[in-house]
Enzyme design. Structure first.
Site, short mmCIF file in Angstrom:
data_model
loop_
_atom_site.label_atom_id
_atom_site.label_comp_id
_atom_site.label_asym_id
_atom_site.label_seq_id
_atom_site.Cartn_x
_atom_site.Cartn_y
_atom_site.Cartn_z
N THR A 1 0.82 -1.22 0.00
CA THR A 1 0.00 0.00 0.00
C THR A 1 0.86 1.27 0.00
OG1 THR A 1 -1.59 -1.27 1.27
CG2 THR A 1 -1.97 1.11 1.13
N CYS B 1 -1.44 8.26 8.82
CA CYS B 1 -2.32 9.06 7.95
C CYS B 1 -3.18 10.03 8.77
CB CYS B 1 -3.20 8.13 7.13
SG CYS B 1 -3.97 6.80 8.07
N ALA C 1 -3.91 11.24 19.72
CA ALA C 1 -3.58 12.48 20.45
C ALA C 1 -2.09 12.51 20.83
CB ALA C 1 -4.47 12.64 21.67
N HIS D 1 -10.83 7.99 5.97
CA HIS D 1 -11.24 8.29 7.35
C HIS D 1 -11.97 9.63 7.35
CE1 HIS D 1 -8.23 5.32 8.64
NE2 HIS D 1 -7.26 6.03 8.10
N GLN E 1 -6.20 7.47 3.48
CA GLN E 1 -5.14 6.82 4.28
C GLN E 1 -4.01 6.28 3.42
OE1 GLN E 1 -8.16 5.50 3.79
NE2 GLN E 1 -7.84 3.42 3.03
P1 NAD Z 1 0.93 -3.42 3.66
O1 NAD Z 1 0.55 -4.65 4.42
O2 NAD Z 1 0.01 -2.92 2.61
O3 NAD Z 1 2.35 -3.66 2.96
C1 NAD Z 1 3.45 -4.15 3.66
C2 NAD Z 1 4.30 -4.99 2.70
O4 NAD Z 1 5.48 -5.38 3.39
C3 NAD Z 1 3.62 -6.27 2.24
O5 NAD Z 1 3.86 -6.43 0.85
C4 NAD Z 1 4.34 -7.38 3.02
O6 NAD Z 1 4.38 -8.61 2.34
C5 NAD Z 1 5.73 -6.78 3.14
N1 NAD Z 1 6.57 -7.30 4.21
C6 NAD Z 1 6.21 -7.93 5.34
N2 NAD Z 1 7.30 -8.22 6.07
C7 NAD Z 1 8.37 -7.79 5.36
C8 NAD Z 1 9.78 -7.82 5.56
N3 NAD Z 1 10.30 -8.33 6.67
N4 NAD Z 1 10.57 -7.29 4.61
C9 NAD Z 1 10.06 -6.74 3.48
N5 NAD Z 1 8.75 -6.70 3.23
C10 NAD Z 1 7.91 -7.20 4.17
O7 NAD Z 1 1.24 -2.32 4.73
P2 NAD Z 1 1.00 -0.75 4.55
O8 NAD Z 1 -0.45 -0.46 4.71
O9 NAD Z 1 1.71 -0.29 3.34
O10 NAD Z 1 1.69 -0.21 5.87
C11 NAD Z 1 3.09 -0.01 5.95
C12 NAD Z 1 3.37 0.97 7.06
O11 NAD Z 1 2.74 2.21 6.72
C13 NAD Z 1 2.82 0.59 8.42
O12 NAD Z 1 3.67 1.10 9.42
C14 NAD Z 1 1.50 1.32 8.49
O13 NAD Z 1 1.04 1.58 9.79
C15 NAD Z 1 1.86 2.60 7.77
N6 NAD Z 1 0.71 3.31 7.17
C16 NAD Z 1 -0.26 2.63 6.53
C17 NAD Z 1 -1.34 3.33 6.02
C18 NAD Z 1 -2.47 2.63 5.34
O14 NAD Z 1 -3.57 3.13 5.39
N7 NAD Z 1 -2.29 1.49 4.70
C19 NAD Z 1 -1.40 4.70 6.13
C20 NAD Z 1 -0.34 5.39 6.75
C21 NAD Z 1 0.70 4.67 7.28
#
Ligand code: NAD
Length: 345
Positions: A14, A143, A198, A223, A304
């Site tokens: 993502t 986000c 917060a 959101h 997000q």
């Molecule tokens: P996601 O699950 O969509 O993607 C994570 C990817 O990392 C997956 O492809 C998974 O297979 C891979 N992965 C897992 N373990 C791994 C490893 N050891 N080495 C390499 N790759 C690995 O996650 P995301 O939603 O992109 O979230 C990533 C970060 O961004 C998190 O900290 C999340 O809290 C933050 N975030 C997410 C969002 C959201 O809405 N999706 C928004 C803001 C921040």
């Protein structure tokens, strides 16, 4: 701007896939490659886009080889070729990667799923770019926290904030997360007050008086926050609208044009030709901005999957040094088509 910054992405889904595409659009950055666990459709599309893939570990390397997909090596090989690694692995996986980044001597950008204490520097470009300059590790906040910080920054800058209260209605899952819920419930997330948002805002805007409450609903696209802010002094609505309208990366929309839901916002982004219908801006409904003496009320929407992408690009520049906040934010905004002010489309 100076030399090319060599960037790698660890975790390509993502957030990681969007950061990769954004890096490719920067004239001062080179996307060296991305690290993936599985040879899935995203890996195949990345290869078609000309992105080099590195296996996340030795077991991943085996599965890439079995599926006859070309990889350039493992994460260890990627780390030898980059100046900055963006860790976009799932919540709390990033923390376990910090040691390998330290050993490789690279700079690292972590995401909001990690604790503030991992880097002791939580980042929102327009609030604290300067604090991240030349640091080794920075955490881009979540986000929701990014959207709250941008919006509260506008009000703090304009009139000063006595206290802020926010009720967050959170999307239950991202669009492709079919195993997550809820399907038919409003879930207290968490039942206790405050929610983690917060203190997360306070990790960027030190000393701000803020309380947040959150629930999770069966929705995937955005959101929605109800924000109630007491300013330090009485203001007219005009002054408050002006402050929000001039805040970078904050878009105002008008319900009278037919935008009365998060679904309409996503549709608007599609019609605007945004890649993946991404909305990088925090979105405030102009109609919702109500001001009574020193009280401000408004509705705020957050995409997000997209809002933290510009922050990741600015964080890469900040840790690399050699850019001012204004230079970096302008380069990022110009390359991604990010707007400030009212959406008129
Ligand atoms: P996601 O699950 O969509 O993607 C994570 C990817 O990392 C997956 O492809 C998974 O297979 C891979 N992965 C897992 N373990 C791994 C490893 N050891 N080495 C390499 N790759 C690995 O996650 P995301 O939603 O992109 O979230 C990533 C970060 O961004 C998190 O900290 C999340 O809290 C933050 N975030 C997410 C969002 C959201 O809405 N999706 C928004 C803001 C921040």
């Amino acid at each position: 701007m100076g030399r090319m910054i060599r960037v790698g992405i660890n975790g390509y889904h993502t957030i990681g896939a969007r950061v990769a595409d954004a890096v490719k659009k920067q004239s001062d950055m080179q996307l060296v490659g991305v690290s993936k666990v599985k040879p899935d459709y995203r890996a195949r599309i990345a290869v078609e886009k000309g992105i080099d893939i590195y296996a996340a570990n030795e077991r991943s390397l085996e599965s890439f080889r079995n599926s006859k997909m070309t990889v350039k090596g493992t994460i260890g090989d990627l780390l030898k070729k980059v100046d900055v690694i963006v860790d976009a692995t799932p919540d709390e996986v990033g923390a376990s990667n910090k040691l390998i980044y330290e050993r490789a001597g690279v700079k690292g950008i972590f995401q909001g799923g990690e604790e503030h204490s991992l880097t002791n520097l939580s980042f929102v470009a327009q609030c604290n770019y300067g604090q991240a300059v030349n640091k080794q590790f920075v955490r881009v906040v979540s986000c929701n926290t990014t959207a709250l910080c941008r919006t509260l920054h506008a009000l703090e800058r304009g009139s000063g904030i006595e206290r802020a209260r926010a009720v967050l209605v959170r999307r239950g899952a991202d669009p492709d997360e079919v195993s997550k819920g809820p399907i038919d419930a409003v879930v207290l997330d968490p039942p206790t007050v405050p929610s983690h948002h917060a203190p997360d805002v306070q990790s960027v805007m030190k000393g701000l008086n803020i309380v947040t409450m959150a629930v999770k609903v069966p929705e995937t696209h955005m959101h929605l926050h109800s924000l109630l802010v007491t300013l330090k002094r009485k203001e007219s609505r005009e002054v408050v609208v002006d402050a929000l309208e001039s805040e970078p990366r904050l878009a105002l929309v008008d319900a009278k044009t037919g935008v009365k839901s998060t679904a309409a916002l996503i549709d608007m982004a599609r019609e605007m030709g945004r890649p993946r219908n991404d909305i990088y801006e925090a979105v405030v409904w102009r109609d919702s901005i109500s001001v009574s003496d020193n009280e401000v009320y408004l509705f705020l929407a957050v995409h997000q999957e997209a809002i933290v992408i510009p922050e990741n690009i600015d964080a890469i520049r900040a840790v690399s040094g050699g850019y001012t906040q204004e230079q970096s934010m302008k380069a990022t905004d110009d390359s991604l088509g990010i707007t400030t002010g009212t959406w008129t489309t």
